[in-house]
Design a protein around this motif. Structure first.
Motif, short mmCIF file in Angstrom:
data_model
loop_
_atom_site.label_atom_id
_atom_site.label_comp_id
_atom_site.label_asym_id
_atom_site.label_seq_id
_atom_site.Cartn_x
_atom_site.Cartn_y
_atom_site.Cartn_z
N GLY A 253 4.42 7.51 -10.32
CA GLY A 253 4.14 6.23 -10.24
C GLY A 253 4.70 5.80 -8.84
N HIS A 254 4.75 4.30 -8.56
CA HIS A 254 4.96 3.73 -7.31
C HIS A 254 6.55 3.79 -7.15
CE1 HIS A 254 4.19 -0.11 -4.44
NE2 HIS A 254 4.97 0.75 -3.94
N HIS A 255 6.89 4.44 -5.97
CA HIS A 255 8.49 4.30 -5.63
C HIS A 255 8.54 3.97 -4.15
CE1 HIS A 255 10.41 6.26 -9.15
NE2 HIS A 255 9.20 6.49 -9.34
N THR B 54 6.82 -3.67 -6.96
CA THR B 54 6.25 -4.87 -6.81
C THR B 54 6.82 -6.25 -7.58
OG1 THR B 54 5.33 -4.77 -9.24
CG2 THR B 54 4.16 -3.48 -7.40
N ARG C 281 0.84 -1.12 -0.01
CA ARG C 281 -0.06 -0.04 -0.09
C ARG C 281 0.94 1.15 -0.13
NH1 ARG C 281 -5.22 -1.31 2.43
NH2 ARG C 281 -5.52 1.01 2.79
N ALA C 282 0.55 2.13 -0.95
CA ALA C 282 1.37 3.37 -1.11
C ALA C 282 0.65 4.70 -0.51
CB ALA C 282 1.77 3.46 -2.61
N ASP D 24 6.47 3.04 1.12
CA ASP D 24 6.12 3.25 -0.30
C ASP D 24 5.13 4.27 -0.46
OD1 ASP D 24 6.25 0.09 -1.58
OD2 ASP D 24 6.46 -0.02 0.43
N ASP E 270 10.70 -1.08 -10.02
CA ASP E 270 9.42 -1.59 -9.92
C ASP E 270 9.45 -2.21 -8.65
OD1 ASP E 270 6.82 -2.88 -9.67
OD2 ASP E 270 7.44 -4.18 -11.65
N ASN F 226 3.23 6.98 -4.01
CA ASN F 226 2.83 6.82 -5.39
C ASN F 226 2.81 8.52 -5.65
OD1 ASN F 226 1.70 6.46 -7.78
ND2 ASN F 226 -0.43 6.28 -7.00
#
Length: 219
Positions: free
Chosen positions: A193-195, A157, A122-123, A215, A155, A217
């Protein structure tokens, strides 16, 4: 006939002193070995699990990574404030291996290795210009904070976190002891994005560094 004992001021003071000493003996002493805290914004992986689920088992469908941490070692959530490594020296990147950054190389007060797993964490949604807030429950002070952000294209994930995936974007000055929050403004422009934001916190009372993965976003 019973005669009441006379309580002189000196006897009263002595009685109070004895009662106070007895009460203090029941209070557990603080553990000075650890500064004990974490990044509360953007919240770290285990602190986020704690905020959403407390000590209860997370819902697997709703929060699969917290569920995985709970299954592997629930203490990694409840012991949220001890992800540290001692005596790493200045070259801590040589001591904390790739793939074990979010668990402080396995040196914390419990097994934090579940925090290293890549996956759909969860970001926190934030701007590339954001504030980092580190909470220090013991208020030992900080020699510095170093803020890293993953490079564009990483990434979280599917990829374990490596030092080469990170860019140092901020080094702060010191924060005095007695303060519970170490706050700094940070920029991570050019990202979306997700970092992962990694905050390395050098506590002031000893060579103890915290490795705190959050995390986020961007966008």
């Amino acid at each position: 006939m019973h005669t009441a004992r006379a309580y002189t001021p000196r006897r009263i003071l002595l009685t109070l002193a004895l009662l106070t000493a007895a009460a203090l003996s029941q209070i557990p002493l603080a553990n000075d070995a650890g500064a004990h805290g974490t990044t509360i914004y953007p919240e770290t992986r285990n602190y986020g699990c704690l905020q959403r689920w407390g000590s209860s088992q997370p819902n697997e469908a709703e929060d699969p990574m917290c569920y995985r941490v709970y299954q592997e070692n629930a203490n990694a959530i409840t012991a949220w404030k001890a992800v540290y490594a001692n005596n790493t020296g200045d070259n801590y990147q040589q001591v904390i291996p790739d793939g074990q950054i979010c668990s402080a190389g396995g040196q914390g007060e419990t097994d934090y290795s579940p925090l290293d797993h890549p996956g759909p964490w969860r970001a926190t949604g934030i701007s590339p210009y954001f504030t980092v807030d580190v909470y220090d429950e013991a208020r030992h002070g900080a020699d510095w904070l170093q803020i890293y952000v993953t490079k564009q294209g990483y990434d979280p994930t599917s990829q374990p976190l490596r030092w080469s995936d990170l860019e140092l974007v901020k080094t702060t000055g010191s924060y005095p002891g007695g303060s519970a929050h170490y706050v700094t403004d940070t920029s991570a422009s050019g990202r979306s994005g997700h970092h992962v934001v990694l905050t390395v916190w050098k506590a002031s009372h000893m060579d103890q560094k915290y490795f705190l993965c959050s995390d986020v976003n961007f966008g």
